[in-house]
Scaffold this active site. Structure first.
Site, PDB file in Angstrom:
ATOM      1  N   LYS A  21       0.830  -1.206   0.000  1.00  0.00           N
ATOM      2  CA  LYS A  21       0.000   0.000   0.000  1.00  0.00           C
ATOM      3  C   LYS A  21       0.868   1.260   0.000  1.00  0.00           C
ATOM      4  O   LYS A  21       0.650   2.174  -0.800  1.00  0.00           O
ATOM      5  CB  LYS A  21      -0.922  -0.020   1.226  1.00  0.00           C
ATOM      6  CG  LYS A  21      -1.927   1.102   1.211  1.00  0.00           C
ATOM      7  CD  LYS A  21      -2.873   1.017   2.396  1.00  0.00           C
ATOM      8  CE  LYS A  21      -3.817  -0.144   2.280  1.00  0.00           C
ATOM      9  NZ  LYS A  21      -4.605  -0.395   3.476  1.00  0.00           N
ATOM     10  N   ARG A  90      -3.164   2.943   8.657  1.00  0.00           N
ATOM     11  CA  ARG A  90      -3.517   1.713   7.942  1.00  0.00           C
ATOM     12  C   ARG A  90      -2.325   0.783   7.831  1.00  0.00           C
ATOM     13  O   ARG A  90      -1.219   1.231   7.555  1.00  0.00           O
ATOM     14  CB  ARG A  90      -3.953   2.039   6.508  1.00  0.00           C
ATOM     15  CG  ARG A  90      -5.219   2.826   6.394  1.00  0.00           C
ATOM     16  CD  ARG A  90      -5.349   3.379   4.971  1.00  0.00           C
ATOM     17  NE  ARG A  90      -6.506   4.241   4.858  1.00  0.00           N
ATOM     18  CZ  ARG A  90      -7.704   3.825   4.447  1.00  0.00           C
ATOM     19  NH1 ARG A  90      -7.882   2.576   4.103  1.00  0.00           N
ATOM     20  NH2 ARG A  90      -8.715   4.669   4.395  1.00  0.00           N
ATOM     21  N   GLY A  99      -8.146  -7.854   5.011  1.00  0.00           N
ATOM     22  CA  GLY A  99      -8.923  -7.961   6.239  1.00  0.00           C
ATOM     23  C   GLY A  99      -8.173  -8.582   7.408  1.00  0.00           C
ATOM     24  O   GLY A  99      -8.731  -8.804   8.467  1.00  0.00           O
ATOM     25  N   MET A 101      -5.305  -7.424   8.923  1.00  0.00           N
ATOM     26  CA  MET A 101      -4.697  -6.521   9.895  1.00  0.00           C
ATOM     27  C   MET A 101      -5.546  -5.280  10.079  1.00  0.00           C
ATOM     28  O   MET A 101      -6.657  -5.213   9.589  1.00  0.00           O
ATOM     29  CB  MET A 101      -3.273  -6.229   9.475  1.00  0.00           C
ATOM     30  CG  MET A 101      -2.400  -7.463   9.659  1.00  0.00           C
ATOM     31  SD  MET A 101      -0.733  -7.164   9.195  1.00  0.00           S
ATOM     32  CE  MET A 101      -0.916  -6.717   7.503  1.00  0.00           C
ATOM     33  N   ARG A 335      -3.348  -1.143  -6.421  1.00  0.00           N
ATOM     34  CA  ARG A 335      -2.375  -2.247  -6.511  1.00  0.00           C
ATOM     35  C   ARG A 335      -2.750  -3.074  -7.728  1.00  0.00           C
ATOM     36  O   ARG A 335      -3.865  -2.975  -8.238  1.00  0.00           O
ATOM     37  CB  ARG A 335      -2.385  -3.115  -5.253  1.00  0.00           C
ATOM     38  CG  ARG A 335      -3.679  -3.820  -5.105  1.00  0.00           C
ATOM     39  CD  ARG A 335      -3.817  -4.620  -3.868  1.00  0.00           C
ATOM     40  NE  ARG A 335      -5.226  -4.953  -3.814  1.00  0.00           N
ATOM     41  CZ  ARG A 335      -5.856  -5.378  -2.764  1.00  0.00           C
ATOM     42  NH1 ARG A 335      -5.228  -5.541  -1.635  1.00  0.00           N
ATOM     43  NH2 ARG A 335      -7.126  -5.661  -2.830  1.00  0.00           N
ATOM     44  N   HIS A 451      -1.858 -44.176  -1.010  1.00  0.00           N
ATOM     45  CA  HIS A 451      -2.196 -44.931  -2.215  1.00  0.00           C
ATOM     46  C   HIS A 451      -3.380 -44.298  -2.932  1.00  0.00           C
ATOM     47  O   HIS A 451      -3.363 -44.069  -4.140  1.00  0.00           O
ATOM     48  CB  HIS A 451      -2.518 -46.383  -1.817  1.00  0.00           C
ATOM     49  CG  HIS A 451      -2.947 -47.229  -2.977  1.00  0.00           C
ATOM     50  ND1 HIS A 451      -4.279 -47.400  -3.300  1.00  0.00           N
ATOM     51  CD2 HIS A 451      -2.236 -47.916  -3.893  1.00  0.00           C
ATOM     52  CE1 HIS A 451      -4.368 -48.182  -4.356  1.00  0.00           C
ATOM     53  NE2 HIS A 451      -3.137 -48.512  -4.740  1.00  0.00           N
ATOM     54  N   ARG A 627       9.338 -49.430 -15.514  1.00  0.00           N
ATOM     55  CA  ARG A 627      10.027 -49.803 -14.277  1.00  0.00           C
ATOM     56  C   ARG A 627       9.721 -51.246 -13.938  1.00  0.00           C
ATOM     57  O   ARG A 627       8.568 -51.670 -13.925  1.00  0.00           O
ATOM     58  CB  ARG A 627       9.581 -48.903 -13.140  1.00  0.00           C
ATOM     59  CG  ARG A 627      10.301 -49.236 -11.860  1.00  0.00           C
ATOM     60  CD  ARG A 627       9.925 -48.309 -10.758  1.00  0.00           C
ATOM     61  NE  ARG A 627       8.583 -48.571 -10.286  1.00  0.00           N
ATOM     62  CZ  ARG A 627       7.982 -47.846  -9.360  1.00  0.00           C
ATOM     63  NH1 ARG A 627       8.595 -46.802  -8.848  1.00  0.00           N
ATOM     64  NH2 ARG A 627       6.778 -48.140  -8.955  1.00  0.00           N
ATOM     65  N   SER A 776      16.336 -41.657 -12.917  1.00  0.00           N
ATOM     66  CA  SER A 776      15.059 -40.985 -12.702  1.00  0.00           C
ATOM     67  C   SER A 776      14.873 -40.871 -11.198  1.00  0.00           C
ATOM     68  O   SER A 776      14.894 -41.873 -10.480  1.00  0.00           O
ATOM     69  CB  SER A 776      13.927 -41.790 -13.334  1.00  0.00           C
ATOM     70  OG  SER A 776      12.701 -41.151 -13.072  1.00  0.00           O
ATOM     71  N   ASN A 780       9.437 -39.519  -4.197  1.00  0.00           N
ATOM     72  CA  ASN A 780       8.539 -39.971  -3.115  1.00  0.00           C
ATOM     73  C   ASN A 780       9.348 -40.775  -2.100  1.00  0.00           C
ATOM     74  O   ASN A 780       9.338 -40.506  -0.904  1.00  0.00           O
ATOM     75  CB  ASN A 780       7.414 -40.855  -3.661  1.00  0.00           C
ATOM     76  CG  ASN A 780       6.593 -40.148  -4.719  1.00  0.00           C
ATOM     77  OD1 ASN A 780       6.513 -38.934  -4.728  1.00  0.00           O
ATOM     78  ND2 ASN A 780       5.995 -40.923  -5.612  1.00  0.00           N
ATOM     79  N   CYS A 844      10.429 -38.700 -11.524  1.00  0.00           N
ATOM     80  CA  CYS A 844       9.109 -39.301 -11.723  1.00  0.00           C
ATOM     81  C   CYS A 844       8.326 -39.409 -10.426  1.00  0.00           C
ATOM     82  O   CYS A 844       7.245 -39.967 -10.402  1.00  0.00           O
ATOM     83  CB  CYS A 844       9.223 -40.657 -12.401  1.00  0.00           C
ATOM     84  SG  CYS A 844      10.110 -41.871 -11.415  1.00  0.00           S
ATOM     85  N   TYR A 864      14.099 -33.904 -17.895  1.00  0.00           N
ATOM     86  CA  TYR A 864      12.637 -33.959 -17.973  1.00  0.00           C
ATOM     87  C   TYR A 864      12.016 -34.127 -16.599  1.00  0.00           C
ATOM     88  O   TYR A 864      12.676 -34.532 -15.643  1.00  0.00           O
ATOM     89  CB  TYR A 864      12.174 -35.095 -18.900  1.00  0.00           C
ATOM     90  CG  TYR A 864      12.448 -36.488 -18.389  1.00  0.00           C
ATOM     91  CD1 TYR A 864      11.540 -37.135 -17.544  1.00  0.00           C
ATOM     92  CD2 TYR A 864      13.614 -37.164 -18.746  1.00  0.00           C
ATOM     93  CE1 TYR A 864      11.795 -38.411 -17.062  1.00  0.00           C
ATOM     94  CE2 TYR A 864      13.866 -38.436 -18.275  1.00  0.00           C
ATOM     95  CZ  TYR A 864      12.965 -39.054 -17.430  1.00  0.00           C
ATOM     96  OH  TYR A 864      13.210 -40.301 -16.947  1.00  0.00           O
TER      97      TYR A 864
HETATM   98  C1  PEP Z   1       9.116 -42.543  -6.081  1.00  0.00           C
HETATM   99  O1  PEP Z   1       9.481 -43.180  -5.094  1.00  0.00           O
HETATM  100  O2  PEP Z   1       9.218 -41.312  -6.169  1.00  0.00           O
HETATM  101  C2  PEP Z   1       8.502 -43.229  -7.211  1.00  0.00           C
HETATM  102  C3  PEP Z   1       8.208 -42.589  -8.320  1.00  0.00           C
HETATM  103  O3  PEP Z   1       8.192 -44.537  -7.024  1.00  0.00           O
HETATM  104  P1  PEP Z   1       6.877 -45.037  -6.238  1.00  0.00           P
HETATM  105  O4  PEP Z   1       6.052 -43.819  -5.932  1.00  0.00           O
HETATM  106  O5  PEP Z   1       6.197 -45.989  -7.139  1.00  0.00           O
HETATM  107  O6  PEP Z   1       7.489 -45.662  -5.038  1.00  0.00           O
HETATM  108 MG    MG Z   2       9.618 -45.343  -5.271  1.00  0.00          MG
END
Ligand code: PEP
Ligand code: MG
Length: 892
Positions: A21, A90, A99, A101, A335, A451, A627, A776, A780, A844, A864
């Protein structure tokens, strides 16, 4: 340190210091627009105040100095009994926190200056007393924490006593009496009288704005919006102008374009004879800007001109707040305005047409998250449906249907043509047919990487997870006093996580229809579809990252290809071991002799071959990473508890079912305490002879078959869960033999590479690269093992506390933890490439489709990202944005 800036001293680029502001008020002042004079106290002062608790050394003197300048400019002194200067105080942080502050208006009024104000206003007592009661109300609530409803009650009583419904019907005497009532409320709650010293009012109001930075609601808002807690707020002290001086005064908000859909043309609300908070509070029905044109043509024309100036200057949609005091227009705020996702795309594209910005800038002005919002069907909430609980919005979209509790029932009911919502405590691979049949999935346990969430996202299916207020039984679930039984209809919103009773109507997304190829952007006559087409096409021309998809079936592969996927980055072959093939997998697990095992594998191989051929065909000419089987085999067997009970019952009844007994023994043998860290991935391949070999043969034969049809398969075989190069070398040696003996003269070439998803693999990437043609990143598992967080449990179990404590601002399963897990990726990328120049690198894990993570992967130099089909367009867009931003442009 300089803590106070006059509006003449700032500019729009000083948002860190002056807040949004303050910076924009300064910018408008510099543009020569009619901004009431004032000054801004910096965020640095706020930070210092919050550190010290009460006081900032040197701030008082600087306020004195700037207040003196303001008084000189205005020809009035703060709170002067005869001719008072009044100011507004202000808040204004770097990022708008609507809203959240505090604001205090009319500072400087007291029992004496109220008369001076009346004289200034040409003897308008009503106005003066109305302003005074507003000050006590706002000051009481904001600065002294007096419960706001007590003031509202007193106002209401005054209206009732007079027999009127509207506050403008109260006259000066009524308002004078209301001030007395307000003062009593004030004294009752604070133990002292309303402060009469104008400078004390000002100092207390400033301190209250500083403190409001750490108010609960502001903290919560920041956490949600990911606004850093350390920024602090600036405070703007501005000479008051009044919209409540009569019919020739008023106040309004306006947008230079429609923030809902981006349509060109100004848009706004005006309220005559009112102060700013009346518009926001919705006390009276507002008028449109065309009404203003009728009421006050001169101010309207000036406003239009100023809005054009602002749009031209900011090169974007601006929102503004303005006040007209007796026919004189004042700008109180501007703004670059917030807008919906649809408006963001449409406006960016329009501004390109208008020659205001180029396509690069249009691209960085929209986000993948906005595109994501546009891709999901939405509920039409006009009917105000009843929300019964809320879980984690795990896979966006809107779905309704009859509640079912088993996968089998989902399939059965869906076959009758009715939509169903599959409700489970949590899902497992066995539920897949039910998940496919259902419109949406609702679970009471698990988070965004459970899952249910991962599979649902993969299918683009709506999913709400971890709705933990829900007790799921076998034919009903309960939430508090609500019981929802099989066959009842519910609706679930995978974006907000809300669960509604009954059927909420749903609208499909035209943006998805466009990606599906069902809407031609040139013919669609829909500015949004055209804008999305234009901007994503530009993103494609700019991005360095390729975008692949995670897909396990030909149908998913085909859809992802329509969405722009440039190959498959992860085909999880275990998904092909389910359904009616389960029996073959059981045979494999139960096999006692080599011959039995080979029989089972031989039966699986043609099925796998057909799966792969289907996928290769859909991805003809593009790389397909397959895989080898990853999860522990006991996931394919019945549950230990169920089986044990069954066998016990059989024994009791004097029966012996040999198959069940064998199965129970196998399940017991294979049972693991920590299956995620157990016999899975490459370990399984090394332990079960022939398993990987069968898959490698099926892949190679499928590729050869496609080549024979004239196609161009580009398979890449990926080994999961590798932690040591020796594991990979062993698998590789066997695979190479099979490939060599199978490809013949087909010309098929197959790369062999590995997932990097075990921290040790990342740390020994230089060695592993010797045996891998590509890496790759399985982010996760890398996150699971990097943090030691069980990916199926922690999000639902305790992440709320971690988020609350600020240990992280977002789940590391959702957006890559760049400092820790990201560092592993960086190390592996660098050391892998050093060992094998040209090593292909991708990701991946779920992060491959997360906007922030895509920027990180661009920066690390991966080749990628791979994500679920529905996130492919989002990743394309973000990869384009990352490329434009790293070109060193200053668009952001
Ligand atoms: C991962 O672990 O990131 C992966 C792609 O394999 P998954 O999720 O099948 O374990
Ligand atoms: Mg995995």
């Amino acid at each position: 340190m300089k803590f106070v800036y006059d509006f003449h001293e700032g500019n729009k680029d000083l948002k860190d210091l002056l807040g949004g502001k303050g910076a924009n008020l300064a910018e408008m002042t510099n543009l020569g627009l009619p901004v009431p004079p004032g000054f801004t106290i910096t965020t640095e002062a706020c930070k210092e105040f919050l550190r010290e608790g009460t006081h900032v050394d040197g701030l008082d003197a600087q306020i004195d100095e700037h207040l003196a300048t303001l008084e000189r400019d205005m020809g009035r002194r703060l709170g002067d009994p005869a001719d008072p200067l009044l100011v507004s105080v202000r808040s204004g942080a770097k990022f708008s926190m609507p809203g959240m502050m505090e604001t205090v208006l009319n500072v400087g009024l007291n029992d004496e200056s109220v008369d001076g104000l009346s004289r200034q206003a040409g003897g308008n007592d009503r106005f003066a007393w109305d302003s005074y009661r507003r000050l006590i109300q706002m000051f009481g609530k904001t600065v002294c924490e007096v419960p706001g409803h007590e003031f509202e009650d007193a106002l209401h009583e005054a209206k009732v006593a007079k027999g009127v419904t509207d506050d403008v019907q109260l006259d000066a005497e009524d308002l004078r009496a209301l001030v007395t009532a307000y003062k009593k409320v004030f004294a009752k709650h604070t133990g002292h009288d309303f402060p009469q010293d104008p400078r004390e009012q000002l100092d207390l109001a400033i301190a209250a704005v500083f403190r409001s930075w750490n108010a609960d609601r502001a903290v919560l808002y920041r956490r949600q919006e990911r606004i850093p807690a350390e920024l602090g707020t600036a405070v703007n002290v501005v000479a008051m102008v009044f919209g409540n001086l009569g019919a020739d005064s008023g106040t309004g908000v306006a947008f230079t374009r429609d923030p809902a859909n981006g349509e060109q043309g100004v848009y706004g609300d005006y309220l005559s004879n009112a102060q700013g908070e009346d518009v926001v509070a919705g006390i009276r029905n507002t008028l449109s800007l065309s009404d203003l044109e009728r009421l006050d043509k001169k101010s309207y024309d000036e406003l239009m001109q100023i809005m054009a100036t602002l749009e031209g200057h900011y090169r974007d949609l601006c929102d503004i707040e303005f006040t007209i005091e007796r026919g004189k227009l004042w700008m109180l705020q501007t703004r670059v305005g917030k807008r919906t996702a649809a408006a963001a795309f449409t406006i960016a594209s329009q501004l390109v047409d208008e020659g205001v910005i180029d396509l690069d800038e249009a691209l960085v002005r929209v986000t993948g998250a906005q595109l994501g919002q546009l891709m999901f069907p939405r509920f039409d909430l006009a009917s105000s449906p009843e929300s019964i609980t809320r879980g984690v919005g795990a896979s966006p979209g809107a779905a309704y249907g009859e509640v079912v509790f088993t996968a089998a029932r989902a399939v059965e009911v869906a076959a009758t043509g009715k939509p169903v919502i599959l409700v489970r405590r949590e899902t497992n691979p066995d539920d897949l047919p039910g998940m496919i049949a259902a419109q949406g999935i609702l679970t009471s346990r698990g988070g965004k990487t459970s899952h249910a969430a991962v599979v649902a996202r993969g299918m683009g299916k709506t999913c709400v997870c971890g709705a933990d207020e829900m007790e799921v039984g076998s034919s009903s679930f309960t939430i508090g006093s609500h019981t929802v039984s099989e066959g009842d209809v519910i609706s679930i919103d995978g974006t907000t996580g809300r669960v509604y009773l009954g059927e909420v109507p749903v609208r499909p997304s035209e943006v998805v229809q466009y990606f599906e190829g069902d809407l031609d952007p040139a013919q669609a006559n829909d500015p949004l579809v055209f804008a999305v087409h234009r901007i994503i096409t530009h993103a494609d021309s700019k991005r360095r990252l390729y975008v692949r998809t995670n897909a396990d079936t030909g149908a998913d592969a085909a859809r992802a290809r329509r969405f722009g996927a440039q190959g498959i980055g992860l085909c999880r072959t275990e998904h092909m071991f389910l359904g009616d093939r389960r029996e073959l997998v059981e045979r494999l697990i139960l096999a006692r002799t080599e011959a039995d095992r080979n029989d089972a594998l031989a039966a699986l191989q043609p099925l796998q071959r057909a799966d792969f051929l289907d996928i290769f065909r859909e991805m003809n000419g593009l790389p397909v990473t397959i895989r080898l089987i990853d999860p522990p085999l006991h996931e394919f067997l019945p549950s230990l508890e169920e089986l044990a009970v069954r066998v016990a019952v059989q024994h009791e009844q004097g029966q012996r079912v040999e198959h069940d007994e064998q199965m129970l023994a196998a399940v017991r043998r294979m049972h693991e305490q920590n299956p995620m860290l157990g016999l899975r991935g490459v370990r399984l391949g090394l332990v079960i002879p022939g398993l990987f070999a069968m898959q490698v043969r099926a892949i190679t034969e499928a590729a050869v078959a496609l080549a024979a049809e004239g196609g161009k398969p580009r398979p890449e075989i990926m080994v999961p869960l590798v932690g040591a190069v020796q594991e990979l070398e062993t698998v590789r040696a066997e695979a190479e033999k099979i490939i060599a003996s199978t490809v013949g003269d087909s010309g098929v070439e197959i790369l062999i590479g590995t997932m990097i998803e075990v921290p040790r693999a990342a740390l020994t990437a230089g060695q592993i690269a010797e045996a891998a043609e590509f890496f790759s990143f399985g982010t996760n598992d890398l996150t699971q093992m990097g943090w030691g967080f069980s990916r199926d449990d922690v999000e639902g179990a305790f992440f709320w506390r971690y988020l609350e404590l600020g240990i992280f601002g977002i789940s590391p399963f959702e957006s890559i933890d760049t400092d820790g897990v990201g560092r592993l990726v960086r190390i592996a990328a660098e050391e892998g490439r050093a060992a094998r120049p040209g090593l292909k690198l991708g990701v991946c894990g779920e992060h491959g489709g997360d906007p922030d993570s895509v920027h990180f992967f661009h920066e690390v130099g991966l080749d990628y990202v791979s994500c679920s089909p529905f996130r492919v367009p989002i990743a394309r867009l973000e990869a384009g944005r990352a490329a434009v931003e790293s070109e060193g442009s200053d668009h952001r």
